[in-house]
Design an enzyme around this catalytic site. Structure first.
Site, PDB file in Angstrom:
ATOM      1  N   ASP A  65      40.089  35.106  45.566  1.00 21.58           N
ATOM      2  CA  ASP A  65      41.073  33.808  45.269  1.00 21.58           C
ATOM      3  C   ASP A  65      42.097  33.345  46.266  1.00 21.58           C
ATOM      4  OD1 ASP A  65      42.876  35.972  44.760  1.00 21.58           O
ATOM      5  OD2 ASP A  65      42.796  35.798  42.642  1.00 21.58           O
ATOM      6  N   HIS A 105      42.255  38.695  47.796  1.00 21.42           N
ATOM      7  CA  HIS A 105      43.167  37.965  47.352  1.00 21.42           C
ATOM      8  C   HIS A 105      44.135  37.471  48.333  1.00 21.42           C
ATOM      9  CE1 HIS A 105      42.305  39.359  43.277  1.00 21.42           C
ATOM     10  NE2 HIS A 105      42.336  40.574  43.486  1.00 21.42           N
ATOM     11  N   GLU A 158      41.029  50.908  45.158  1.00 23.10           N
ATOM     12  CA  GLU A 158      42.564  50.990  45.787  1.00 23.10           C
ATOM     13  C   GLU A 158      43.190  52.090  45.734  1.00 23.10           C
ATOM     14  OE1 GLU A 158      44.713  48.337  42.955  1.00 23.10           O
ATOM     15  OE2 GLU A 158      43.210  46.598  43.024  1.00 23.10           O
ATOM     16  N   GLU A 196      36.750  39.784  44.825  1.00 25.63           N
ATOM     17  CA  GLU A 196      37.869  39.417  43.897  1.00 25.63           C
ATOM     18  C   GLU A 196      38.560  37.970  44.329  1.00 25.63           C
ATOM     19  OE1 GLU A 196      40.597  42.297  42.381  1.00 25.63           O
ATOM     20  OE2 GLU A 196      39.038  43.756  42.227  1.00 25.63           O
TER      21      GLU A 196
END
Ligand code: 9MR
Length: 480
Positions: free
Chosen positions: A280, A249, A170, A278
């Site tokens: 979702d 995400h 990030e 990651e």
């Protein structure tokens, strides 16, 4: 930069020659009209099995504190073949005081995974967030040195156990700038990211080194383009980067968009693997999950998908119910959509075994499925082998898909519904993934006892060749 071992992309010829080989192989494919070889394995019945049959992995984030929850580990052990520590490998967890490293919780996860044939993604070596207090208050060259020491120590500690690292997490800004995020690490100099990658490369030359970020899914976004330009620059200058992680995400503010596939394939075209790290999705719509998986399967270098938790109740966004399992552990419609998309997807391109493999001084270990340059080599055609009778059942081993660095085998058991089958691989081969059975290993790590686990009478496994392409041997089959 020293020549890195990049799994099947390793070549004494060097990166530029490697690119030429890949392009030549691609041109050959185009000229002959040959498509990627179909997977020879049957459709899997779990996420990990189905992904492995296509030369990829399916992982989840794991919290050490949940490993004592039986319902949780039952799903984990059954469904996944890759694990990411949700918080336990972050800087604040592994170096809580400067120079004093703490690996207990991370090792719990690593041991749980590796003893069951799952691989581990390391998350994360350098990040502006979740820094230990002592680091948050540092700056300048002291911080740069502390960060590099952290990268070196942690990557060295897990050398051979972690197949891929999110080296930097990030580091880019949200919004329209396309530039770096301001942080104490960024203020040590714009080259902090490549310095971290070089330190990780020196500490663990065999791990895949990834840059990982969120909101980099939409190809038209400035942040996506910013990361893309950095990766292109790194590849051009020989900074050791192997992969890019897309956190993915997805929610109402940051929705899935159909140009996601363009994003994945554009990055892959730079010569890196791409991984969904990651995943979702708010509300877990089955159609969106299906699209995400289809996009990955359509990109040969998209070699794995990780969901950020198992049950909705395990999610950092539990109220959004964004995962594949209900809080009670039952499969949601999104699960079925994902499994179907994995089973319907293309296998990563196969390639014939290399004729010579450069020596390695690193102990063999499991490595993640990787994409290999496509070739037209046929799958192996050796006849199935069956062990001597006895033990009340018969186990027959058949060759399945083969890649440049590894191959799958499938074992069919007859004569018993409950069984244990002993299989041996030849050192330095290592089994890196299994499906449809519960494996244990002897102390050498070369003899695997696979027990039935209710998933039927056909189990499979992936063997990392490590230069040796001898077919694994079934030693015995015992009805139980
Ligand atoms: O899921 C993680 C949650 O338990 C932590 O509290 C949080 C702290 O920052 O980090 C979460 O994981 C993040 C991951 O490490 C990096 N990408 C975003 C994830 C969700 O916030």
């Amino acid at each position: 930069m020293t020549e890195r071992c990049h799994g099947d992309t390793r070549s004494p010829a060097g990166p530029r020659a490697r690119t030429a080989i890949v392009l030549a192989a691609a041109a050959l494919l185009a000229a002959t009209g040959a498509a990627f070889l179909p997977s020879t394995a049957s459709a899997g019945t779990t996420l990990g099995a189905s992904a492995a049959e296509k030369g990829r992995y399916f992982g989840t984030a794991v919290a050490a504190s949940r490993l004592s929850d039986n319902a949780y580990t039952t799903i984990l052990n059954r469904e996944f073949n890759m694990v990411t520590a949700e918080n336990e490998m972050k800087m604040n967890a592994t170096e809580p005081q400067q120079g004093r490293f703490s690996y207990g919780a991370a090792e719990q996860i690593v041991n749980h995974a590796r003893s069951r044939g799952m691989s581990v993604r390391g998350h994360t070596l350098a990040w502006h967030s979740q820094q230990p207090g002592w680091m948050e208050s540092m700056s300048g060259s002291a911080l740069r040195q502390a960060m590099l020491n952290h990268v070196t120590q942690v990557a060295t500690h897990f050398r051979g156990q972690v197949v891929a690292w999110d080296v930097v997490n990030e580091a880019f800004a949200d919004g329209s700038s396309g530039g770096r995020r301001d942080s104490n690490l960024q203020r040590t100099g714009n080259d902090w990211i490549e310095a971290a990658f070089r330190a990780a490369d020196a500490a663990d030359p065999n791990a895949k080194l990834c840059y990982n970020d969120y909101n980099t899914d939409n190809w038209t976004h400035a942040k996506t383009q910013g990361v893309y330009n950095m990766v292109r620059d790194f590849k051009a200058r020989g900074v050791p980067i192997d992969c890019v992680g897309f956190q993915s995400h997805f929610n109402n503010n940051s929705p899935y968009v159909s140009n996601y596939r363009t994003t994945l394939s554009s990055f892959a075209a730079l010569g890196v693997d791409v991984q969904i790290t990651e995943l979702d999705i708010q509300g877990a719509p089955a159609n969106t999950y299906r699209s995400v998986v289809e996009d990955c399967m359509a990109v040969p270098r998209c070699n794995g998908i990780t969901v950020w938790g198992i049950r909705d109740s395990d999610s950092w966004l539990a109220s959004q119910t964004p995962l594949l399992f209900n809080s009670n552990g039952s499969k949601k419609p999104a699960y079925d959509a994902v499994l179907a998309a994995l089973n319907n997807g293309a296998a990563v391109p196969t390639t014939a075994p290399p004729t010579s493999v450069p020596p390695t001084s690193v102990p063999p270990t499991s490595t993640p499925p990787t994409s290999a340059p496509p070739t037209t080599a046929p799958p192996t055609t050796a006849p199935p082998t069956t062990p001597p009778p006895g033990g009340g059942c018969t186990a027959t081993l058949q060759d399945s898909t083969r890649w440049g660095d590894r191959f799958n085998s499938q074992v069919t058991v007859s004569g018993a519904s409950s069984w244990s089958v002993v299989v041996a691989v030849t050192p330095p081969q290592k089994v890196s993934a299994t499906w449809n059975g519960s494996p244990t290993w002897d102390s050498s790590g070369n003899v695997m006892t696979m027990r039935s686990n209710g998933s039927g009478n056909v189990f499979g496994f992936t063997t990392m060749a490590n230069g040796n392409w001898t077919r694994p041997q079934v030693l015995s089959c015992t009805a139980s």
